[in-house]
Design an enzyme around this catalytic site. Sequence first.
Site, PDB file in Angstrom:
ATOM      1  N   GLY A 163       0.821  -1.200   0.000  1.00  0.00           N
ATOM      2  CA  GLY A 163       0.000   0.000   0.000  1.00  0.00           C
ATOM      3  C   GLY A 163       0.856   1.252   0.000  1.00  0.00           C
ATOM      4  O   GLY A 163       2.057   1.216   0.275  1.00  0.00           O
ATOM      5  N   CYS A 164       0.243   2.384  -0.311  1.00  0.00           N
ATOM      6  CA  CYS A 164       0.999   3.634  -0.469  1.00  0.00           C
ATOM      7  C   CYS A 164       1.592   4.118   0.852  1.00  0.00           C
ATOM      8  O   CYS A 164       2.795   4.400   0.952  1.00  0.00           O
ATOM      9  CB  CYS A 164       0.122   4.699  -1.107  1.00  0.00           C
ATOM     10  SG  CYS A 164      -1.490   4.950  -0.302  1.00  0.00           S
ATOM     11  N   TYR A 165       0.761   4.232   1.897  1.00  0.00           N
ATOM     12  CA  TYR A 165       1.293   4.608   3.204  1.00  0.00           C
ATOM     13  C   TYR A 165       2.317   3.575   3.666  1.00  0.00           C
ATOM     14  O   TYR A 165       3.370   3.919   4.216  1.00  0.00           O
ATOM     15  CB  TYR A 165       0.177   4.665   4.243  1.00  0.00           C
ATOM     16  CG  TYR A 165      -0.652   5.912   4.280  1.00  0.00           C
ATOM     17  CD1 TYR A 165      -0.079   7.171   4.393  1.00  0.00           C
ATOM     18  CD2 TYR A 165      -2.048   5.838   4.266  1.00  0.00           C
ATOM     19  CE1 TYR A 165      -0.867   8.323   4.467  1.00  0.00           C
ATOM     20  CE2 TYR A 165      -2.840   6.968   4.344  1.00  0.00           C
ATOM     21  CZ  TYR A 165      -2.242   8.215   4.446  1.00  0.00           C
ATOM     22  OH  TYR A 165      -3.023   9.346   4.529  1.00  0.00           O
ATOM     23  N   ALA A 166       1.991   2.295   3.474  1.00  0.00           N
ATOM     24  CA  ALA A 166       2.880   1.232   3.936  1.00  0.00           C
ATOM     25  C   ALA A 166       4.239   1.323   3.270  1.00  0.00           C
ATOM     26  O   ALA A 166       5.273   1.084   3.906  1.00  0.00           O
ATOM     27  CB  ALA A 166       2.245  -0.131   3.676  1.00  0.00           C
ATOM     28  N   GLY A 168       5.803   4.106   2.113  1.00  0.00           N
ATOM     29  CA  GLY A 168       6.559   5.218   2.677  1.00  0.00           C
ATOM     30  C   GLY A 168       7.020   4.961   4.096  1.00  0.00           C
ATOM     31  O   GLY A 168       8.183   5.218   4.457  1.00  0.00           O
TER      32      GLY A 168
END
EC number: 1.2.1.38
Length: 353
Positions: A163-166, A168
Site C-alpha cells: 500500500g501507499c502509506y505502507a 513510505g
Amino acid sequence: MPQPAHSFSASPTAVSHIGVLHGAGYVGGALIRLLAAHPAAALHTVTSRTFADQPVGAAHPSLRGQVDHTFTAPDEIAFGSLDALLVAAEHGRSMQVVPGILEDGFDGPIIDLSADFRFRDPAVYPEWFDTAHPAPGLLADAVYGLPEWSDEIGGASLVATPGCYATGITLTLAPLAQQDVPFTAHVTALTGASGSGATPSSATHFPDRDGNVRPYKVLGHQHRPEIRQTLGTHVSLDFVPASGPWTRGIWGTAQIEWPKATDPNTVSSWYEEAYAGAPCVRCSSDRLPSLQPAVGTPFCDLGWKTDGSTLVVGFALDNLLKGAASQAVQNLNRMLGLPETAGLLTSPVSVST
C-alpha cells in the site's frame, strides 16, 4: 527483521505482452501510461466493465492520442496471449478473481495492487477488511513486493504490491528496524485526494477538501498491520493518517523514541547502507524532504534529522507511482528478468565532446 534486497539488473529481451485488469481507475491510468513508454513490456489488454469497448481515453482523457487501446470486458480477456498480468482492482476483488485465473492455467507473473495478498495470516482479512479470504493457500505463496527489502520477487509467480502509506512508512523505518533494537515510531502522514480512488465521495468533495486537513482512521488504518508484518514485533507504531488539500502525493514524518543517544553520522550510515543499491529511494541527511519534488516520479524521498536525543525521519512519495503503479512495474521488471528501472528512469546518455 527486514533485510535489504540486492540491486537487480538484467539485459532486456523480447517485448512482453502485459494485461491490466480493472484499468479505469487512477492507478490503472498510471500503469497504462508507464507501459506505453516501457522498452520491453507493452500493454496488450486492459479491462473495464464500465468502459468496455470504449477507447482508453474515455476513462483517461490525458492518454488520448498517446495510447491506442480499447477497454475489454473482464470476461472477454484472452489470458493465453499475455506474458504477465497486473491487477488494479479494488480491495476484495482480486481475491475473488486471481484463484480462478490460476485454475484456468495462466502461468505468467501476476502482480496485484490491492491488499488481497499482502498478509501471510488469513485471520487479518476478517479483522481488518471484514471478509474471509477465499483462497488462504495462496497467501503463503504470494511475495510481498517491496523491492528494496525483498530478494524473492524475481522468482515469484504472485506478488502483492504494498500500500501507499505502507511503502513510505516501511522504507522510513526499516533501516532502524534492522538494528534489532525495540523502538516506538509516532507517524503522521498526509495524502492527496487521489488516494481515495476515482469514485467521488463526501470525503473528496472539493468544497470540503480545499484548504482543509482531515484526519481519518486514527490509530486504526489497515496499513498499520501491513507495516508491522514487515518490520517485526520489536517496532511499535502509532499512525495518524490525514487527507491533505492536494491531488497527488504523500508526505509524512516519524518521530522516533530511540532507547539511547544517537550520533547523526550513525543514523546516516544506517540509511545510506540500506539504500545504496536502491534506485528508487533518494536519501538526504540532516534535512527532511518536501512533497513536490517526489510527485510525478517513481522515487520515495527520505530525510532525517537528529540532535542526538530526538530522531525525526521524513518521507515523500507519489501515491499513484511509488505508492502503487511504478512500484508494481519495478516488481514486474524483476519477475520478467528486466532491469528494475526499465520504463521508469531514463538511462544516462554518454555524450562525446
